[in-house]
Each structure stands twice: as structure tokens, then as C-alpha cells.
Write a protein that holds these residues in place. Structure first.
Motif, short mmCIF file in Angstrom:
data_model
loop_
_atom_site.label_atom_id
_atom_site.label_comp_id
_atom_site.label_asym_id
_atom_site.label_seq_id
_atom_site.Cartn_x
_atom_site.Cartn_y
_atom_site.Cartn_z
N LEU A 57 0.95 -1.26 0.08
CA LEU A 57 0.05 -0.02 -0.15
C LEU A 57 1.00 1.17 -0.03
O LEU A 57 1.94 1.17 0.49
N THR A 58 0.59 2.20 -0.50
CA THR A 58 1.05 3.42 -0.35
C THR A 58 0.87 4.33 0.85
O THR A 58 0.10 3.79 1.74
N ILE A 59 1.75 5.28 1.22
CA ILE A 59 1.78 6.01 2.58
C ILE A 59 0.18 6.44 2.59
O ILE A 59 -0.41 6.61 3.81
N GLY A 60 -0.38 7.11 1.68
CA GLY A 60 -1.61 7.50 1.68
C GLY A 60 -2.84 6.58 2.07
O GLY A 60 -3.61 6.60 2.77
N GLN A 79 9.78 4.38 10.93
CA GLN A 79 10.06 3.53 11.93
C GLN A 79 10.31 2.04 11.74
O GLN A 79 11.03 1.53 12.09
N LEU A 80 8.92 1.71 10.85
CA LEU A 80 9.12 0.33 10.49
C LEU A 80 10.03 0.05 9.57
O LEU A 80 10.77 -1.19 9.52
N LEU A 81 10.53 1.06 8.82
CA LEU A 81 11.64 0.72 7.74
C LEU A 81 12.61 0.58 8.54
O LEU A 81 13.62 -0.35 8.21
N GLU A 82 13.19 1.37 9.62
CA GLU A 82 14.21 1.43 10.22
C GLU A 82 14.35 -0.21 10.79
O GLU A 82 15.56 -0.40 10.91
N LEU A 83 13.11 -0.51 11.40
CA LEU A 83 13.27 -1.60 12.29
C LEU A 83 13.28 -3.03 11.20
O LEU A 83 13.64 -4.22 11.69
N GLY A 84 13.21 -2.49 9.71
CA GLY A 84 13.41 -3.71 8.89
C GLY A 84 12.20 -4.45 8.45
O GLY A 84 12.38 -5.78 8.09
N PHE A 85 11.12 -4.15 9.14
CA PHE A 85 9.77 -4.94 8.85
C PHE A 85 9.12 -4.67 7.32
O PHE A 85 8.31 -5.42 7.11
N VAL A 86 9.49 -3.30 6.97
CA VAL A 86 8.82 -3.22 5.56
C VAL A 86 9.87 -2.58 4.75
O VAL A 86 11.17 -2.14 5.03
N ASP A 87 9.45 -2.52 3.51
CA ASP A 87 10.52 -2.09 2.58
C ASP A 87 9.75 -1.20 1.54
O ASP A 87 8.38 -0.94 1.56
N ILE A 88 10.44 0.06 1.30
CA ILE A 88 9.69 0.98 0.46
C ILE A 88 10.04 0.88 -1.07
O ILE A 88 11.24 1.18 -0.98
N LEU A 102 5.82 -5.75 3.09
CA LEU A 102 6.46 -6.37 4.03
C LEU A 102 7.82 -6.98 3.78
O LEU A 102 7.90 -7.56 2.52
N THR A 103 8.75 -6.96 4.45
CA THR A 103 9.89 -7.58 4.30
C THR A 103 9.77 -9.15 4.68
O THR A 103 8.69 -9.34 5.37
N ASP A 104 10.68 -10.02 4.48
CA ASP A 104 10.73 -11.32 5.13
C ASP A 104 10.42 -11.14 6.43
O ASP A 104 9.65 -11.97 7.18
N LYS A 105 11.24 -10.45 7.02
CA LYS A 105 11.32 -10.35 8.45
C LYS A 105 9.91 -9.94 8.98
O LYS A 105 9.25 -10.41 9.86
N GLY A 106 9.39 -8.90 8.17
CA GLY A 106 7.82 -8.33 8.64
C GLY A 106 6.92 -9.49 8.34
O GLY A 106 6.08 -9.46 9.22
N GLN A 107 6.96 -10.19 7.24
CA GLN A 107 6.02 -11.44 7.32
C GLN A 107 6.22 -12.34 8.23
O GLN A 107 4.79 -12.73 8.66
N GLU A 108 7.37 -12.44 8.54
CA GLU A 108 7.60 -13.43 9.64
C GLU A 108 6.69 -13.05 10.87
O GLU A 108 6.08 -13.61 11.66
N LEU A 109 7.16 -11.77 11.29
CA LEU A 109 6.47 -11.27 12.45
C LEU A 109 5.05 -11.30 12.22
O LEU A 109 4.26 -11.57 13.32
N VAL A 110 4.36 -10.97 11.27
CA VAL A 110 2.88 -11.07 11.13
C VAL A 110 2.37 -12.16 11.25
O VAL A 110 1.61 -12.59 12.14
N ASP A 111 3.13 -13.32 10.53
CA ASP A 111 2.66 -14.69 10.86
C ASP A 111 2.95 -15.15 12.18
O ASP A 111 1.81 -15.81 12.71
#
Lengths: 168, 168
Positions: A57-60, A79-88, A102-111
Motif C-alpha cells: 500500500l502507499t503511504i496515503g 520507524q518500521l523501515l528502520e526496524l526492517g519490517f517493511v520495504d519502500i 512487508l519484508t521477509d522479516k516483517g511477514q514472519e513477524l505478522v505470521d
DNA sequence: CCGCTATATATAACATGTTATATAACATTC
DNA sequence: GAATGTTATATAACATGTTATATATAGCGG
């Protein structure tokens, strides 16, 4: 002991009261999250959940999905970018729009969260107010009293299989 | 149009949702206050109301009465002092405690607000959610939809005598 | 194609809540 | 009655929301 004016004034102070209960509940939710050892803030979860549900999704769009303003979304996504959970990355067709995924790390966190933390929080909140009914002011009073009597984290102990699936 | 995840996730995001609705409602309330030409913030009113109801209170008692932390109360009372609505003096028996009381100007503001603004706000909020009943998530959805359909200020027009007294 | 308007995001400034901690006054204990 | 602990308030640092505004890209009319 001093009278709770916000409660006493009823509809007149409903706005303050909703904010106050929301803040208390969010702090309690944070305890459950921290207990699980996941390094994330409660307020960041809805962003991850939104992307998990709808795809990049976009920022908006994220601001809309989470119900806050665009600058707020920009900050949290940063912040989430900094933490490595998302990619832009910029949208291919429109260089102004930035697609957040979501990055792989982000997807893992969600799962992982879907399987453990989210059901626990949802069950604890449902335990707190799931059976309530009646006028909203009375329900809010019951929620405040309920939280004071037994904080969310003490309601989140998993004693069997998770009581609720992730969402709806 | 993007899905509202906070709404979709139900109990899991109740904390965010309460805060979000509280903020929206408070912003709407502020419009009603501003329309009345009173130079005050919605969040400052509960402090004045607390002193009006209970007489002079200390900072700590005010924090309790309004349901926030002491540093928050210290800040808001500082603003009200700056605006000339309250006066502060040390408690005679205990120099640590500082008693906050209404100035004449503050009492006038309260009296005027009791007669005009407060009933209007209370009536508008009651119009928004006074007849609601049922599970809390459904009521919150109804409130959000109701605010989107007709903002608070459009519900606050006084067409007759105030429908509600200040408090109860 | 150029200039104007609209849209998407970023940034700045502010509001208002929090936690953690410093300081001053009171209370207690030996 | 001096040392020590407790309580009330102030202050600092931070979190997370807002509004207002700047900037860059897109889209359009002449």
C-alpha cells in the motif's frame, strides 16, 4: 478519594474518556506484546496488518487504512523501515507514490503474531468487554472498572487453544 | 477505497479505535467551543469543572479527578494559570501541596459554559450516541458513521431549550 | 511544449499524553 | 534532633497524534 469528573460529566466528556480508556488499553496491550518478546509498538501493528491483508500500500492508503493523518503514517512507516519490517519503493507508474511492502522479516513477524500475540490480545479484550451490552457510558464504566480489577495481561494467559482467530 | 483495518480487526484494535474516536470527537467538540468564542481548549475544561464541583484542589487531586498523570496536570494547570482562569497558592498546612482555585474570571467562564456550551456539547453527543445499545464494537461503528454523516457541530444547534442539564 | 493546477509525500511546529527523575517539604526513627 | 524515608510537584525526554506548509511529480489546456 477525589471524584472522577470525566466519568461524572457523562456525554460532555465522552471524548476525553474515550481517549483516556484507549490510552490505558493500549498501554496494557503493550505489556502483552512485550511479554512475548517482540520488539514492536502496539500502534505499529495496524500498519503491518493492513499490508498483510491488502498487499503493498502507499503511504496515503496506509493512513486511510489505519485512520490517522498522512504525516502520522509517514512517521510510523519510517520507524518500521528502520526496524526492517517493511520495504519502500516508488510505484512504477507514478513516482510520487511510494509502495510499502512487508519484508521477509516483517511477514514472519505478522505470521508469528497472528498465531500467538494477536489471538491473545483479542481474547483478553473480549474477556474484558465482549459480553457487555447497553448504553455506551455504562459499558465504558464497566471497562474502566474491569481494567482496574484485572489488567489485560492477567486476562491473556493462554490456558488452552486460542479462543479467537486473528480478525474480524 | 481502502479497508479500515482498525475497524475490521475488532477487539484486537479496540485501543487504537477508542483513541481515534476520542481524538475525532474532541476535535469536533473544539469546533463547538470555538464557535462560542471562548478561548479555551476542550481538554482544559475538565480541570475547571473539577474545581467548580469540589472546590480548590491540589495538582495531584486534579490529576486524579481528570484521570491523567501528575505531570500532565501540572502542565495544563500552568496553562490555565497563564490564561488567568485559576490561581495557585500553597496549602497552609503543607507547603508541598499547591491548591488550585478558580479566579473570578475562571468562575465566570464556568458559569457561562454551564449555561451555554456544556449543554450544547452534551446534547450533541447524546444526539450522536444517546440511543445506542448493544455490543460496544457496533456502537463504536455507529458513532464513527454518525460523525461522518453529521459532524458534532451540526448537531449542536440550539433549536429550543437545552435538552440536557450540565451533568449528572 | 509550457505553464498552471492537482496530488503524494515530507517536514516543521505544535498539542497532549506518557515515564523517569530531581527537588523540596513533611514524617519518622533512633 | 539528625538521618532517613516518603510524598508532592516540577522538569526532562520521549511518543504519537495533529495542522500547516514545502517539494516533487503528474496531468492538462492553450
Amino acid at each position: 478519594m477525589v471524584e472522577d469528573v470525566v466519568r461524572t460529566l457523562g456525554f460532555l466528556c465522552l471524548a476525553s474518556r474515550l481517549r483516556r480508556i484507549g490510552e490505558r488499553l493500549q498501554a496494557d496491550t503493550q505489556q502483552v506484546i512485550d511479554e512475548a518478546g517482540v520488539g514492536i509498538q502496539a500502534g505499529q501493528y495496524p500498519f503491518l496488518a493492513a499490508i498483510d491483508r491488502a498487499g503493498p500500500l502507499t503511504i496515503g492508503e496506509l493512513a486511510q487504512a489505519v485512520g490517522i493523518t498522512q504525516p502520522g503514517a509517514t512517521r510510523t512507516i519510517g520507524q518500521l523501515l528502520e526496524l526492517g519490517f517493511v520495504d519502500i519503493q516508488p510505484a512504477p507508474d507514478d513516482q510520487r507514490r511510494r509502495l510499502v511492502s512487508l519484508t521477509d522479516k516483517g511477514q514472519e513477524l505478522v505470521d508469528h503474531s497472528k498465531a500467538t500475540i494477536w489471538p491473545r490480545v483479542a481474547a483478553a479484550v473480549a474477556d474484558l468487554c465482549g459480553d457487555l451490552d447497553g448504553p455506551i457510558l455504562e459499558q465504558l464504566a464497566a471497562i474502566e472498572d474491569g481494567l482496574a480489577a484485572l489488567p489485560l495481561i492477567r486476562r491473556s494467559t493462554v490456558t488452552g487453544p486460542p479462543a479467537l482467530s486473528t480478525a474480524q
